[in-house]
Every structure is written in structure tokens, then in C-alpha cells.
Design a protein around this motif. Structure first.
Motif, PDB file in Angstrom:
ATOM      1  N   SER A  68       6.922  -2.697 -12.969  1.00  0.00           N
ATOM      2  CA  SER A  68       5.631  -2.475 -12.313  1.00  0.00           C
ATOM      3  C   SER A  68       5.728  -2.874 -10.842  1.00  0.00           C
ATOM      4  CB  SER A  68       4.551  -3.343 -12.977  1.00  0.00           C
ATOM      5  OG  SER A  68       4.869  -4.711 -12.764  1.00  0.00           O
ATOM      6  N   ILE A  69       4.718  -2.451 -10.085  1.00  0.00           N
ATOM      7  CA  ILE A  69       4.660  -2.832  -8.662  1.00  0.00           C
ATOM      8  C   ILE A  69       4.590  -4.363  -8.546  1.00  0.00           C
ATOM      9  CG2 ILE A  69       3.294  -2.681  -6.535  1.00  0.00           C
ATOM     10  CD1 ILE A  69       2.535   0.156  -7.277  1.00  0.00           C
ATOM     11  N   GLU A  86       3.856   6.105  -5.404  1.00  0.00           N
ATOM     12  CA  GLU A  86       4.411   5.555  -6.648  1.00  0.00           C
ATOM     13  C   GLU A  86       5.363   6.525  -7.346  1.00  0.00           C
ATOM     14  OE1 GLU A  86       1.355   3.631  -8.971  1.00  0.00           O
ATOM     15  OE2 GLU A  86       2.854   3.067 -10.490  1.00  0.00           O
ATOM     16  N   GLN A  98       2.193   1.816  -3.411  1.00  0.00           N
ATOM     17  CA  GLN A  98       1.127   2.305  -4.302  1.00  0.00           C
ATOM     18  C   GLN A  98       0.849   3.784  -4.045  1.00  0.00           C
ATOM     19  OE1 GLN A  98      -1.666  -0.696  -3.171  1.00  0.00           O
ATOM     20  NE2 GLN A  98      -1.384  -1.885  -5.042  1.00  0.00           N
ATOM     21  N   SER A  99       0.814   4.181  -2.758  1.00  0.00           N
ATOM     22  CA  SER A  99       0.458   5.583  -2.512  1.00  0.00           C
ATOM     23  C   SER A  99       1.631   6.539  -2.705  1.00  0.00           C
ATOM     24  CB  SER A  99      -0.211   5.756  -1.144  1.00  0.00           C
ATOM     25  OG  SER A  99       0.601   5.221  -0.164  1.00  0.00           O
ATOM     26  N   GLU A 118       0.836  -1.216   0.000  1.00  0.00           N
ATOM     27  CA  GLU A 118       0.000   0.000   0.000  1.00  0.00           C
ATOM     28  C   GLU A 118       0.864   1.257   0.000  1.00  0.00           C
ATOM     29  OE1 GLU A 118      -3.358  -2.232   2.524  1.00  0.00           O
ATOM     30  OE2 GLU A 118      -2.607  -0.374   3.448  1.00  0.00           O
TER      31      GLU A 118
END
Ligand SMILES: C[S@@+](CC[C@H](N)C(=O)[O-])C[C@H]1O[C@@H](n2cnc3c(N)ncnc32)[C@H](O)[C@@H]1O
Length: 227
Positions: A97-98, A87, A84-85, A81
């Protein structure tokens, strides 16, 4: 202060990431290597399988494999998370990519757990903490420190960094540290003072560009050795 598992968010890197982060050549891999703060990386497991001599130190190794594994699974979703937040703080050069990044971490940590569980690995994983190391002068050719010094500059002050780097130089001929960024992908607040103080204490330091970038702009390692 005692080290507890709750302080660590285990997140380990692979042998090929170590090779890129530290620009390791085949000659480098012939040396006795000390991996400092190796945590749940698979560097030691994979290097050993290729005949490279690595000893890893980390306070995490005072815990059982099952406890580390449990901590990995409890913290994994939070780490994902956070990536993602944030990035925009990452560069999608080494991983595209993640998902690819997370797969590499899962692969590394599973290899580490399998290796750490095995009886014959006990001599390769030692529980010990910077800033002091239980080794004789120049016992190793190379000390590597990935994602601990500089990265946690807000938690560890300049004195901790100086003592730790000099201690790694005491036990090895050369020290390499990656990254030189702190969390947030900013250059470590300690980097320039550390370099100046090391120079005045008789050490050579060099910033070396490497073929690895996950934190945006994080493609340099610091090489340190006695002048
Ligand atoms: C982000 S992980 C990096 C793991 C590995 N080097 C990698 O790049 O995949 C940071 C590691 O630093 C370790 N650590 C925390 N305090 C330490 C200390 N004082 N001395 C050595 N390692 C420490 C933690 O246990 C953790 O495993």
C-alpha cells in the motif's frame, strides 16, 4: 550548472530495498561498494552497521543535515500526492500500500539523517556529481546507482548517460543501475542506444530480473562491465 537543493525531491530507499533492486549476494557485500546518487537512502548507514564498506556520493551531501531534513519535510506531501494521483503506475508487490511505501521511505530518511549528522560518518558521504567521479581506476568492486540514471531520462541526455556509466566502470569493476524505467513507468528512451554504444565501446551489458517492483514493470537492473 550548479546543483541546488530546490532541484531535489529527497526520497530515500532502505538497505533491504538496495539488496533486492541490485540482487546483492553476500559475496557482493564483501566488495568495496560505491553508492552513486545515494541521496537520503539508508543503504550506507545500514550497510556500515553490518560491516559492509560503502562510500556514497551525491551533490546533496554539500548541504547540512538540517537543510536536507527541512527539504524532506517540505516536499513529502507533494510526493505522496503524486503517488496517489498516479497509483496505476505503481505495482503493489514489494509494498502492499501507499502507507507501507511511505513508512519505508520515512524510516530510510530518518536513518540517513541520524547517520549523516554523526561525526564518524563524514568519510562515507562525499559531495560529488556524475558524470565525473574523484576516484582512481578500479578503486571499487561495485558501483550501484539507484533511481537516478535512466529514471530522469527526460532531464539527462544520452551523452550524460554514456559518460556517467563509463565513469562508473572506470572506478569500479562492475556497475549496476536500477531501474531501467524512466518516470511514468516506461522503459528509458536511452536504454537501447546506451546498450548498443556500450557494446561497441567494449563493455558487456546484461538485463537482470530482480525481486523488487515498485514502478509497474520495473523489476530489471542493468549490469555493465568491461568485456
Ligand atoms: C531519487 S533520488 C535517489 C536516492 C537513492 N539512490 C535512492 O534510491 O533512495 C536521486 C538522487 O540523485 C542525486 N543527483 C542529482 N544529480 C546528480 C548527479 N549529477 N550526480 C549524482 N547524483 C545526482 C540527487 O541529489 C538525489 O539524491
Amino acid at each position: 550548472m550548479a546543483f541546488t537543493l530546490e532541484e531535489v525531491v529527497p526520497w530515500g530507499r532502505t538497505f533491504s530495498e538496495y539488496v533486492s533492486m541490485f540482487a546483492l549476494s553476500s559475496q557482493d557485500l564483501e566488495m568495496d561498494i560505491l553508492g552513486v546518487a545515494d541521496g537520503p537512502a539508508s543503504f550506507n548507514a545500514e550497510a556500515t552497521a553490518q560491516g559492509v564498506k560503502v562510500l556514497s556520493v551525491d551533490p546533496l551531501y554539500s548541504y547540512k543535515a538540517s537543510e536536507i531534513e527541512e527539504r524532506i519535510s517540505r516536499t513529502k506531501s507533494t510526493v505522496i500526492e503524486q503517488i496517489q494521483s498516479n497509483e496505476s503506475e505503481f505495482s503493489w508487490v514489494t509494498f502492499s500500500s501507499i502507507d507501507e511505501l511511505v513508512q519505508a521511505r520515512e524510516y530510510a530518511m530518518q536513518l540517513f539523517i541520524d547517520d549523516f549528522t554523526s561525526e564518524q560518518s563524514k568519510v562515507r558521504y562525499l559531495s560529488s556529481s556524475l558524470p565525473s567521479l574523484p576516484f582512481a581506476e578500479q578503486e571499487f568492486g561495485l558501483s550501484l546507482c539507484s533511481h537516478f540514471l535512466f529514471l530522469y531520462s527526460s532531464q539527462h541526455n544520452i551523452n550524460f548517460h554514456m559518460e556517467s556509466i563509463k565513469e562508473m566502470c572506470r572506478v569500479s569493476n562492475q556497475v549496476r543501475i536500477f531501474p531501467i524505467l524512466e518516470l511514468g513507468s516506461l522503459e528509458s528512451r536511452h536504454l537501447s542506444t546506451v546498450r548498443k554504444e556500450l557494446a561497441s565501446d567494449g563493455y558487456d551489458t546484461e538485463l537482470v530480473q530482480v525481486p523488487y517492483e515498485v514502478q509497474r514493470g520495473g523489476n530489471q537492473m542493468l549490469r555493465v562491465q568491461r568485456a
